[in-house]
Design a protein around this motif. Structure first.
Motif, PDB file in Angstrom:
ATOM      1  N   ASP A 153       0.967  25.005  18.765  1.00 33.35           N
ATOM      2  CA  ASP A 153      -0.336  24.348  18.905  1.00 33.35           C
ATOM      3  C   ASP A 153      -1.445  25.360  19.158  1.00 33.35           C
ATOM      4  OD1 ASP A 153       0.893  21.915  18.536  1.00 33.35           O
ATOM      5  OD2 ASP A 153       0.994  21.415  20.673  1.00 33.35           O
ATOM      6  N   ARG A 154      -1.167  26.342  20.008  1.00 35.83           N
ATOM      7  CA  ARG A 154      -2.195  27.341  20.320  1.00 35.83           C
ATOM      8  C   ARG A 154      -2.536  28.189  19.096  1.00 35.83           C
ATOM      9  NH1 ARG A 154       0.882  27.974  25.246  1.00 35.83           N
ATOM     10  NH2 ARG A 154       1.881  29.865  24.399  1.00 35.83           N
ATOM     11  N   ILE A 155      -1.519  28.622  18.369  1.00 39.92           N
ATOM     12  CA  ILE A 155      -1.751  29.452  17.189  1.00 39.92           C
ATOM     13  C   ILE A 155      -2.469  28.657  16.109  1.00 39.92           C
ATOM     14  CG2 ILE A 155      -0.587  30.658  15.294  1.00 39.92           C
ATOM     15  CD1 ILE A 155       1.477  31.615  17.288  1.00 39.92           C
ATOM     16  N   GLU A 156      -2.067  27.430  15.918  1.00 44.20           N
ATOM     17  CA  GLU A 156      -2.706  26.560  14.931  1.00 44.20           C
ATOM     18  C   GLU A 156      -4.196  26.436  15.215  1.00 44.20           C
ATOM     19  OE1 GLU A 156      -0.977  22.623  13.347  1.00 44.20           O
ATOM     20  OE2 GLU A 156      -2.408  22.001  14.884  1.00 44.20           O
ATOM     21  N   LYS A 157      -4.537  26.277  16.492  1.00 45.36           N
ATOM     22  CA  LYS A 157      -5.937  26.105  16.883  1.00 45.36           C
ATOM     23  C   LYS A 157      -6.720  27.406  16.692  1.00 45.36           C
ATOM     24  CE  LYS A 157      -8.807  24.499  20.735  1.00 45.36           C
ATOM     25  NZ  LYS A 157      -8.788  23.973  22.127  1.00 45.36           N
ATOM     26  N   ARG A 158      -6.146  28.530  17.143  1.00 53.49           N
ATOM     27  CA  ARG A 158      -6.863  29.811  17.040  1.00 53.49           C
ATOM     28  C   ARG A 158      -7.058  30.231  15.582  1.00 53.49           C
ATOM     29  NH1 ARG A 158      -2.630  32.289  20.782  1.00 53.49           N
ATOM     30  NH2 ARG A 158      -3.218  31.616  22.886  1.00 53.49           N
ATOM     31  N   ALA A 159      -6.014  30.028  14.772  1.00 58.47           N
ATOM     32  CA  ALA A 159      -6.073  30.463  13.370  1.00 58.47           C
ATOM     33  C   ALA A 159      -6.798  29.465  12.479  1.00 58.47           C
ATOM     34  CB  ALA A 159      -4.662  30.705  12.844  1.00 58.47           C
ATOM     35  N   GLU A 160      -7.153  28.311  13.060  1.00 58.62           N
ATOM     36  CA  GLU A 160      -7.860  27.249  12.330  1.00 58.62           C
ATOM     37  C   GLU A 160      -7.053  26.806  11.101  1.00 58.62           C
ATOM     38  OE1 GLU A 160     -11.782  28.633  11.478  1.00 58.62           O
ATOM     39  OE2 GLU A 160     -12.408  28.628  13.581  1.00 58.62           O
ATOM     40  N   LEU A 161      -5.775  26.529  11.354  1.00 54.35           N
ATOM     41  CA  LEU A 161      -4.876  26.053  10.308  1.00 54.35           C
ATOM     42  C   LEU A 161      -4.366  24.671  10.681  1.00 54.35           C
ATOM     43  CD1 LEU A 161      -2.795  29.307   9.784  1.00 54.35           C
ATOM     44  CD2 LEU A 161      -4.452  28.366   8.171  1.00 54.35           C
ATOM     45  N   GLU A 162      -4.183  23.822   9.700  1.00 53.48           N
ATOM     46  CA  GLU A 162      -3.679  22.474   9.955  1.00 53.48           C
ATOM     47  C   GLU A 162      -2.166  22.421   9.750  1.00 53.48           C
ATOM     48  OE1 GLU A 162      -5.675  19.522   7.703  1.00 53.48           O
ATOM     49  OE2 GLU A 162      -7.675  19.994   8.510  1.00 53.48           O
ATOM     50  N   ASP A 163      -1.500  21.725  10.662  1.00 52.56           N
ATOM     51  CA  ASP A 163      -0.060  21.462  10.550  1.00 52.56           C
ATOM     52  C   ASP A 163       0.760  22.748  10.452  1.00 52.56           C
ATOM     53  OD1 ASP A 163       2.150  19.820  10.514  1.00 52.56           O
ATOM     54  OD2 ASP A 163       2.128  19.546   8.341  1.00 52.56           O
ATOM     55  N   PHE A 164       0.401  23.763  11.248  1.00 49.20           N
ATOM     56  CA  PHE A 164       1.169  25.010  11.255  1.00 49.20           C
ATOM     57  C   PHE A 164       2.484  24.822  11.997  1.00 49.20           C
ATOM     58  CE2 PHE A 164       2.338  28.765  13.825  1.00 49.20           C
ATOM     59  CZ  PHE A 164       2.737  29.607  12.797  1.00 49.20           C
ATOM     60  N   ARG A 165       3.542  25.431  11.456  1.00 50.39           N
ATOM     61  CA  ARG A 165       4.852  25.424  12.109  1.00 50.39           C
ATOM     62  C   ARG A 165       5.418  26.840  12.068  1.00 50.39           C
ATOM     63  NH1 ARG A 165       7.360  19.992   9.127  1.00 50.39           N
ATOM     64  NH2 ARG A 165       5.514  18.681   9.471  1.00 50.39           N
ATOM     65  N   LEU A 166       6.178  27.191  13.077  1.00 51.16           N
ATOM     66  CA  LEU A 166       6.731  28.541  13.129  1.00 51.16           C
ATOM     67  C   LEU A 166       7.640  28.816  11.936  1.00 51.16           C
ATOM     68  CD1 LEU A 166       7.493  29.005  16.948  1.00 51.16           C
ATOM     69  CD2 LEU A 166       5.636  30.006  15.617  1.00 51.16           C
ATOM     70  N   HIS A 167       8.277  27.772  11.417  1.00 53.44           N
ATOM     71  CA  HIS A 167       9.147  27.956  10.252  1.00 53.44           C
ATOM     72  C   HIS A 167       8.349  28.393   9.030  1.00 53.44           C
ATOM     73  CE1 HIS A 167      13.001  27.484   8.221  1.00 53.44           C
ATOM     74  NE2 HIS A 167      12.375  26.888   7.226  1.00 53.44           N
ATOM     75  N   ASP A 168       7.024  28.136   9.035  1.00 51.73           N
ATOM     76  CA  ASP A 168       6.187  28.551   7.914  1.00 51.73           C
ATOM     77  C   ASP A 168       6.168  30.069   7.758  1.00 51.73           C
ATOM     78  OD1 ASP A 168       5.637  25.898   7.601  1.00 51.73           O
ATOM     79  OD2 ASP A 168       3.581  25.994   8.355  1.00 51.73           O
ATOM     80  N   LEU A 169       6.381  30.793   8.857  1.00 52.45           N
ATOM     81  CA  LEU A 169       6.378  32.254   8.784  1.00 52.45           C
ATOM     82  C   LEU A 169       7.504  32.738   7.872  1.00 52.45           C
ATOM     83  CD1 LEU A 169       5.732  33.034  12.561  1.00 52.45           C
ATOM     84  CD2 LEU A 169       4.061  32.877  10.695  1.00 52.45           C
ATOM     85  N   ARG A 170       8.620  32.036   7.884  1.00 58.27           N
ATOM     86  CA  ARG A 170       9.749  32.356   6.999  1.00 58.27           C
ATOM     87  C   ARG A 170       9.364  32.118   5.540  1.00 58.27           C
ATOM     88  NH1 ARG A 170      15.492  32.858   7.327  1.00 58.27           N
ATOM     89  NH2 ARG A 170      16.674  31.378   6.057  1.00 58.27           N
ATOM     90  N   HIS A 171       8.602  31.054   5.291  1.00 61.47           N
ATOM     91  CA  HIS A 171       8.126  30.767   3.938  1.00 61.47           C
ATOM     92  C   HIS A 171       7.152  31.846   3.468  1.00 61.47           C
ATOM     93  CE1 HIS A 171       9.925  26.828   3.243  1.00 61.47           C
ATOM     94  NE2 HIS A 171       9.631  26.502   4.487  1.00 61.47           N
TER      95      HIS A 171
END
Length: 401
Positions: A312-330
């Motif tokens: 939630d914190r990273i999503e807010k700071r990076a101004e990204l919607e629906d960010f998930r840690l698994h996305d880093l693997r993608h």
């Protein structure tokens, strides 16, 4: 169906429908195989003019050797005029779980903690607690299909993926109860999925990656380094969070993930790129004396866990919607493809069986783990990530030096 059962056969046998395989070397002993993959041993015998079955236990908790020993004991009981199933049923009627709460406790103890790898247990237990919260005091025999459908629909309205996972665990729990003859009720049998899982857009542009990296740098250690390493290596969150310093071969710059920690149940070797080494060198000053690389500041001696707030914190700071840690693997997989790295080698890096095409690899390649190709792929991605973020060169590997 009859067959001389062996350990190798019991381990690998599968069937699209429920089957029973009788052991030709041990009269009365049989293996039951379900489409779900669940396997159990039982002993068939005749008592009072009737054919009866006594469930010995699930595989692999009960090995083939143990099942055969138990079959011998049961045969002695029957010859002595005792009915093993009758005694078992008497005890079950007395001790069987009456509520969902009691069943959930038993399911956790008998199945989750005995049958599942430690790395998988936490997600099962978390979703099992959702079931407990709603149904704990409900009777095992009286939960209806309607009760379950209303419960799952409420979850699916906001979290379709989670609804499907909860449904799967709820169904497995009732299958366990049915298999153990605790109840004849199975309200989830052949119940359709409730959550329509939409395909998410996981396409991140260089600007998004820069924003993610900057957002990561606002996290405290060791959380910051953990998330960075996910983006640098493309490995799974659970395996990465449980990394131990003992798993790192500093001489050869390798991270060796033990078999018990991997999703594929096999040792996975990850070559450490310059950028991965840079992160680990800095972190060694903080947690180098601990077992876990990402030692929890709140629970010393345990790895970091519970990452919902981090996302939630990273999503807010990076101004990204629906960010998930698994996305880093993608992100890692997508950019490696863009760098024209062979698809099989990407699969080997990610330890993704389908991508690595292991279903077509011949036996002569079994001992070859593509170490050089993985190192090359991860270093190319490290260089590209460094270019995206800042263009700076990575440092030399000096963990603990």
């Amino acid at each position: 169906m009859e067959k001389n059962l062996t350990d190798a056969y019991v381990k690998t046998v599968a069937s699209p429908k429920r089957i029973e395989i009788f052991d030709t070397s041990k009269s009365g002993l049989a293996l039951r195989v379900n489409p779900s993959g669940y396997k159990s041993f039982f002993y068939r015998y005749r008592f009072g003019g009737k054919i009866k079955r006594f469930t010995i236990g699930g595989y692999p908790s009960v090995s083939l050797a143990e099942a055969r020993r138990r079959a011998d004991e049961l045969r002695v009981q029957v010859h002595a005029g005792e009915d093993p199933q009758g005694e078992k049923q008497r005890l079950k009627n007395k001790e069987a779980p009456k509520t969902i709460g009691e069943l959930a406790d038993l399911f956790e103890e008998e199945y989750i903690e005995r049958e599942l790898k430690e790395s998988t247990q936490s997600s099962y237990k978390s979703r099992l607690n959702k079931i407990r919260k709603k149904f704990s005091k409900y009777s095992v025999d009286e939960v209806t299909r309607g009760d379950v459908k209303r419960f799952l629909k409420k979850i699916a309205d906001k979290q379709p993926y989670n609804a499907n996972r909860v449904q799967a665990i709820f169904s497995k729990m009732y299958s366990f109860a049915f298999e153990e003859e605790y109840t004849d009720n199975h309200p989830l049998k052949r119940l359709s999925k409730f959550g329509e899982e939409e395909t998410r857009d996981t396409n991140y542009y260089p600007e998004d990656i820069r924003n993610l990296w900057q957002a990561m740098e606002e996290e405290r250690e060791p959380t910051q380094s953990l998330i960075k390493l996910l983006l640098i290596t493309g490995q799974r969150l659970g395996e990465t969070s449980r990394m131990k310093w003992a798993d790192i071969d500093t001489e050869n710059a390798l991270w060796i993930i033990p078999k018990k920690e991997t999703k594929g149940d096999r040792v996975h070797v990850v070559p450490l790129s310059d950028k991965a080494i840079e992160v680990l060198e800095r972190l060694h000053e903080l947690t180098g004396e601990k077992d876990y690389v990402f030692n929890s500041p709140k629970k010393d001696g345990q790895p970091l866990s519970y990452f919902r707030q981090v996302m939630d914190r990273i999503e807010k700071r990076a101004e990204l919607e629906d960010f998930r840690l698994h996305d880093l693997r993608h992100i890692v997989a997508t950019n490696m493809q863009r760098l024209k790295i062979d698809f099989m080698h990407i699969g080997k890096v990610l330890n993704h069986k389908g991508m690595a095409k292991e279903y077509i690899v011949t036996s002569r390649y079994i001992d070859y783990d593509y170490l050089d190709e993985k190192r090359d792929a991860l270093q190319k991605w490290s260089n590209e990530l460094d270019r995206i973020i800042s263009g700076k060169k990575a440092n030399i590997f000096k963990i603990g030096g």
